[in-house]
Design a protein around this motif. Structure first.
Motif, mmCIF file in Angstrom:
data_model
loop_
_atom_site.group_PDB
_atom_site.id
_atom_site.type_symbol
_atom_site.label_atom_id
_atom_site.label_comp_id
_atom_site.label_asym_id
_atom_site.label_seq_id
_atom_site.Cartn_x
_atom_site.Cartn_y
_atom_site.Cartn_z
ATOM 1 N N THR A 117 0.828 -1.205 0.000
ATOM 2 C CA THR A 117 0.000 0.000 0.000
ATOM 3 C C THR A 117 0.863 1.255 0.000
ATOM 4 O O THR A 117 0.523 2.238 -0.671
ATOM 5 C CB THR A 117 -0.952 -0.014 1.201
ATOM 6 N N VAL A 119 -6.023 3.137 -0.574
ATOM 7 C CA VAL A 119 -5.990 2.033 0.391
ATOM 8 C C VAL A 119 -7.186 1.106 0.159
ATOM 9 O O VAL A 119 -7.056 -0.118 0.178
ATOM 10 C CB VAL A 119 -5.965 2.561 1.842
ATOM 11 N N GLU A 127 -6.538 -1.029 -2.835
ATOM 12 C CA GLU A 127 -5.584 -2.092 -2.521
ATOM 13 C C GLU A 127 -6.285 -3.237 -1.792
ATOM 14 O O GLU A 127 -6.039 -4.412 -2.083
ATOM 15 C CB GLU A 127 -4.438 -1.545 -1.665
#
Length: 116
Positions: A15, A63, A66
């Motif tokens: 990330t 995020v 991901e």
């Protein structure tokens, strides 16, 4: 992370790389490029560009993407031979979603405190 939680370390490293890539300045394909060596920029840092600064919302989106990517990949790993890899991807996604829950809770609390 001191206990060497491999899923957390892997998720956070990946990330951080994705965030770093998101901050990169897009290459302008239409910009003319110097054909001759003597027309090139000279000196240390002559070709450096300031990186983009992501907003909090953009960081959260990266995020989330991901985590979603890991969950999607885990869903595709249906063969019994890949069960360990699928579980690890789900664990990585859980780590990222836990960070998001904590960040969003802190943002809401901050907003409530400012409004009080």
């Amino acid at each position: 992370m001191r206990a060497r939680d491999k899923a957390a370390v892997s998720a956070l490293r990946g990330t951080l790389s994705a965030l770093d890539n998101a901050e990169a300045v897009p290459v302008d394909e239409t910009a003319p490029r110097a054909a001759a060596l003597e027309a090139s920029p000279v000196g240390a840092g002559a070709t450096e560009a300031v990186r983009r600064e992501l907003s909090e919302r953009e960081m959260v989106d990266v995020v989330r993407a991901e985590a979603a990517e890991r969950l999607e990949a885990a869903a595709h790993l249906t063969a019994p031979a890949h069960a360990d890899r699928a579980e690890r991807l789900r664990a990585e996604a859980a780590v990222l979603l836990r960070f998001l829950d904590g960040a969003e809770g802190a943002t809401e609390a901050e907003g409530t405190a400012k409004g009080a």
